[in-house]
Design a protein around this motif. Structure first.
Motif, PDB file in Angstrom:
ATOM      1  N   LEU A 199      48.061  69.852 -31.437  1.00 26.44           N
ATOM      2  CA  LEU A 199      48.039  68.710 -32.125  1.00 26.44           C
ATOM      3  C   LEU A 199      46.986  68.142 -32.375  1.00 26.44           C
ATOM      4  N   ALA A 200      45.667  69.311 -32.109  1.00 26.50           N
ATOM      5  CA  ALA A 200      44.365  68.795 -32.835  1.00 26.50           C
ATOM      6  C   ALA A 200      44.472  70.713 -33.822  1.00 26.50           C
ATOM      7  N   ALA A 201      45.251  70.981 -34.457  1.00 22.36           N
ATOM      8  CA  ALA A 201      45.482  71.820 -35.060  1.00 22.36           C
ATOM      9  C   ALA A 201      46.447  71.812 -36.203  1.00 22.36           C
ATOM     10  N   GLY A 202      47.125  70.109 -35.838  1.00 16.87           N
ATOM     11  CA  GLY A 202      48.093  70.042 -36.621  1.00 16.87           C
ATOM     12  C   GLY A 202      47.500  69.098 -37.957  1.00 16.87           C
ATOM     13  N   PRO A 203      48.001  68.477 -39.073  1.00 19.23           N
ATOM     14  CA  PRO A 203      47.671  67.886 -39.767  1.00 19.23           C
ATOM     15  C   PRO A 203      47.522  66.113 -38.928  1.00 19.23           C
ATOM     16  N   THR A 204      45.979  66.370 -38.759  1.00 20.18           N
ATOM     17  CA  THR A 204      45.620  65.154 -38.066  1.00 20.18           C
ATOM     18  C   THR A 204      45.966  63.784 -38.814  1.00 20.18           C
ATOM     19  N   THR A 205      45.571  63.621 -39.936  1.00 19.16           N
ATOM     20  CA  THR A 205      45.514  62.731 -40.948  1.00 19.16           C
ATOM     21  C   THR A 205      47.706  61.893 -40.687  1.00 19.16           C
ATOM     22  N   ALA A 206      47.616  62.887 -41.177  1.00 13.76           N
ATOM     23  CA  ALA A 206      49.521  62.507 -41.123  1.00 13.76           C
ATOM     24  C   ALA A 206      49.821  61.563 -39.804  1.00 13.76           C
ATOM     25  N   TYR A 207      50.060  62.247 -38.608  1.00 12.33           N
ATOM     26  CA  TYR A 207      49.339  61.979 -37.021  1.00 12.33           C
ATOM     27  C   TYR A 207      48.894  61.026 -36.764  1.00 12.33           C
ATOM     28  N   THR A 208      47.997  60.225 -37.691  1.00 12.99           N
ATOM     29  CA  THR A 208      47.181  59.357 -37.836  1.00 12.99           C
ATOM     30  C   THR A 208      48.205  58.455 -37.829  1.00 12.99           C
ATOM     31  N   GLU A 209      48.664  58.560 -39.229  1.00 16.19           N
ATOM     32  CA  GLU A 209      50.048  57.248 -40.193  1.00 16.19           C
ATOM     33  C   GLU A 209      50.861  56.787 -39.157  1.00 16.19           C
ATOM     34  N   VAL A 210      51.099  58.555 -38.224  1.00 21.77           N
ATOM     35  CA  VAL A 210      52.237  58.031 -37.569  1.00 21.77           C
ATOM     36  C   VAL A 210      52.097  57.311 -36.145  1.00 21.77           C
ATOM     37  N   LYS A 211      50.763  57.249 -35.593  1.00 21.93           N
ATOM     38  CA  LYS A 211      50.966  56.185 -34.718  1.00 21.93           C
ATOM     39  C   LYS A 211      50.626  54.980 -35.533  1.00 21.93           C
ATOM     40  N   ALA A 212      50.261  54.491 -36.247  1.00 25.09           N
ATOM     41  CA  ALA A 212      49.976  53.169 -36.927  1.00 25.09           C
ATOM     42  C   ALA A 212      51.803  52.919 -37.280  1.00 25.09           C
ATOM     43  N   LEU A 213      52.279  53.698 -37.615  1.00 27.11           N
ATOM     44  CA  LEU A 213      53.747  53.135 -37.674  1.00 27.11           C
ATOM     45  C   LEU A 213      53.725  53.377 -36.796  1.00 27.11           C
ATOM     46  N   LEU A 214      53.855  53.703 -35.799  1.00 28.15           N
ATOM     47  CA  LEU A 214      54.815  53.793 -34.395  1.00 28.15           C
ATOM     48  C   LEU A 214      54.207  51.682 -34.040  1.00 28.15           C
ATOM     49  N   ARG A 215      52.259  51.711 -34.036  1.00 27.99           N
ATOM     50  CA  ARG A 215      52.161  50.777 -33.179  1.00 27.99           C
ATOM     51  C   ARG A 215      53.073  49.141 -33.821  1.00 27.99           C
ATOM     52  N   SER A 216      52.954  49.458 -35.332  1.00 28.09           N
ATOM     53  CA  SER A 216      53.263  48.059 -36.351  1.00 28.09           C
ATOM     54  C   SER A 216      54.836  48.052 -36.195  1.00 28.09           C
ATOM     55  N   GLY A 217      55.616  48.964 -36.003  1.00 24.86           N
ATOM     56  CA  GLY A 217      56.978  48.869 -36.183  1.00 24.86           C
ATOM     57  C   GLY A 217      57.374  47.233 -35.445  1.00 24.86           C
ATOM     58  N   GLY A 218      57.432  47.051 -34.403  1.00 26.69           N
ATOM     59  CA  GLY A 218      58.277  46.192 -33.896  1.00 26.69           C
ATOM     60  C   GLY A 218      57.848  44.602 -34.532  1.00 26.69           C
ATOM     61  N   ALA A 219      56.688  44.338 -35.305  1.00 24.57           N
ATOM     62  CA  ALA A 219      56.827  42.957 -36.441  1.00 24.57           C
ATOM     63  C   ALA A 219      56.889  43.372 -37.367  1.00 24.57           C
ATOM     64  N   ALA A 220      56.958  44.455 -38.148  1.00 22.39           N
ATOM     65  CA  ALA A 220      58.303  44.338 -39.067  1.00 22.39           C
ATOM     66  C   ALA A 220      58.914  44.293 -39.078  1.00 22.39           C
ATOM     67  N   GLY A 221      60.251  44.851 -37.927  1.00 21.05           N
ATOM     68  CA  GLY A 221      61.676  45.028 -37.871  1.00 21.05           C
ATOM     69  C   GLY A 221      61.798  46.632 -38.293  1.00 21.05           C
ATOM     70  N   ALA A 222      63.116  46.919 -37.823  1.00 23.67           N
ATOM     71  CA  ALA A 222      63.214  48.187 -37.873  1.00 23.67           C
ATOM     72  C   ALA A 222      63.978  48.177 -39.863  1.00 23.67           C
ATOM     73  N   PRO A 223      64.920  47.419 -40.019  1.00 21.12           N
ATOM     74  CA  PRO A 223      65.221  47.076 -41.642  1.00 21.12           C
ATOM     75  C   PRO A 223      63.262  47.960 -42.644  1.00 21.12           C
ATOM     76  N   ALA A 224      62.558  47.199 -41.751  1.00 17.58           N
ATOM     77  CA  ALA A 224      61.315  47.879 -43.531  1.00 17.58           C
ATOM     78  C   ALA A 224      60.156  48.863 -42.602  1.00 17.58           C
ATOM     79  N   ALA A 225      61.308  49.778 -41.985  1.00 16.15           N
ATOM     80  CA  ALA A 225      60.680  51.028 -41.299  1.00 16.15           C
ATOM     81  C   ALA A 225      60.819  51.967 -42.420  1.00 16.15           C
TER      82      ALA A 225
END
Length: 88
Positions: free
Chosen positions: A27-53
């Motif tokens: 993970l540390a050798a991967g695209p860490t900027t993209a991983y950060t964004e994925v984590k943010a999307l996963l954290r906020s996913g429940g609030a916005a709902g699946a149709p907004a994903a």
């Protein structure tokens, strides 16, 4: 004949203890900027709902496409070389 389709079997990795030892380095050798964004999307996913994903993901992709991580990966892709990710 049984077929083992677990992620570890598909990746050709031993099944026990591998994730805890190898995953942090990979993970540390991967695209860490993209991983950060994925984590943010996963954290906020429940609030916005699946149709907004799909829309949230598309909005997140735009700035990621201009990162050095993305540009470097796209550059080496045709040569089938392993990309390096500077984390920018």
């Amino acid at each position: 004949m049984a077929v083992n389709t677990t992620a570890s079997a598909v990746a050709g990795q031993p099944r026990h203890g591998t994730v805890s030892r190898c995953a942090p380095r990979r993970l540390a050798a991967g695209p860490t900027t993209a991983y950060t964004e994925v984590k943010a999307l996963l954290r906020s996913g429940g609030a916005a709902g699946a149709p907004a994903a799909p829309r949230r993901e598309a909005v997140a992709q735009e700035p990621l496409g201009s990162t050095k991580d993305h540009q470097g990966a796209v550059r080496v892709l045709p040569a089938h070389r392993k990309p390096s990710f500077p984390g920018r």
